[in-house]
Design an enzyme around this catalytic site. Sequence first.
Site, PDB file in Angstrom:
ATOM      1  N   GLY A 193      35.697  47.930  46.026  1.00 46.00           N
ATOM      2  CA  GLY A 193      34.584  48.563  44.915  1.00 46.00           C
ATOM      3  C   GLY A 193      35.072  49.441  43.754  1.00 46.00           C
ATOM      4  O   GLY A 193      34.533  49.984  43.178  1.00 46.00           O
ATOM      5  N   ASP A 199      30.113  40.358  46.854  1.00 45.83           N
ATOM      6  CA  ASP A 199      31.315  39.922  47.568  1.00 45.83           C
ATOM      7  C   ASP A 199      31.217  39.391  48.795  1.00 45.83           C
ATOM      8  O   ASP A 199      30.088  39.389  49.301  1.00 45.83           O
ATOM      9  CB  ASP A 199      32.385  40.946  47.575  1.00 45.83           C
ATOM     10  CG  ASP A 199      33.822  40.721  47.868  1.00 45.83           C
ATOM     11  OD1 ASP A 199      34.736  40.980  46.985  1.00 45.83           O
ATOM     12  OD2 ASP A 199      34.135  40.386  49.056  1.00 45.83           O
ATOM     13  N   ASP A 236      28.971  34.583  49.788  1.00 47.93           N
ATOM     14  CA  ASP A 236      30.345  33.966  49.129  1.00 47.93           C
ATOM     15  C   ASP A 236      29.671  33.174  47.977  1.00 47.93           C
ATOM     16  O   ASP A 236      28.846  32.461  47.769  1.00 47.93           O
ATOM     17  CB  ASP A 236      30.531  32.614  50.113  1.00 47.93           C
ATOM     18  CG  ASP A 236      31.841  31.912  49.669  1.00 47.93           C
ATOM     19  OD1 ASP A 236      32.255  31.859  48.332  1.00 47.93           O
ATOM     20  OD2 ASP A 236      32.315  31.282  50.637  1.00 47.93           O
ATOM     21  N   LYS A 286      40.333  37.229  36.848  1.00 48.59           N
ATOM     22  CA  LYS A 286      41.838  36.982  37.477  1.00 48.59           C
ATOM     23  C   LYS A 286      42.216  35.753  37.775  1.00 48.59           C
ATOM     24  O   LYS A 286      41.420  34.703  38.428  1.00 48.59           O
ATOM     25  CB  LYS A 286      42.039  38.049  38.738  1.00 48.59           C
ATOM     26  CG  LYS A 286      43.335  37.827  39.447  1.00 48.59           C
ATOM     27  CD  LYS A 286      43.638  38.964  40.134  1.00 48.59           C
ATOM     28  CE  LYS A 286      43.129  38.952  41.373  1.00 48.59           C
ATOM     29  NZ  LYS A 286      43.354  39.938  42.478  1.00 48.59           N
TER      30      LYS A 286
END
Length: 213
Positions: A60, A85, A101, A166
Amino acid sequence: MPKKKFSKEWIHQHINDPYVKLAKQKGYRARAAFKLIELLDTEKLMHKGDIIVDLGSTPGSWSQVARERLLGPGGVIDGRVIALDILPMEPIAGVEFIQGDFREDEVLEQLKERVGEQQVDLVISDMAPNLSGISSADSARIEHIVELAIDFATNHLKPEGALIVKAFHGSGFSQLVELFKRHFKRVVERKPQASRDKSSETFIVGKGLKNRS
């Protein structure tokens, strides 16, 4: 024996990590908060009134940063933070959380319903799959997650909106950058100072959707 040595070494590094100490001081749930702070400051992203979607949010810390940036007078959030998440996340005041998911259509539909008709200003993703160490398999998993994030972003962002994901340098990385360039007017690669030196993680930032008015 070498495994034990490695874990001791990792624990020692973690305890002495300045970003870990700073995260504790500032009440962030993880040192990753400082990666996002640097990315937001460098790229001048996230402002009061924004609608933010945080993919792969647990524990978080990125949602904490987003909430902080949107806090108006009297501690009321000016904007929205919608976090998602696969793992549970301890509640954060004012942050809407969906557990599921992101790769499953059902969960993606829940997220789309929560966003509703509103256009999103920024999608942030610190998601990473469980890596196997087999580069071809890992790059395919990373690519899949990034493609899903791009697909969601291109369908829900404002024309001038942005996406941060990312990724990891290595097999398939240049293809991800090319994929970003197909969808965004400005694409940059950033490795924040809080990223560990040994880590190959690199964040790709896309700003301004192409072919959108």
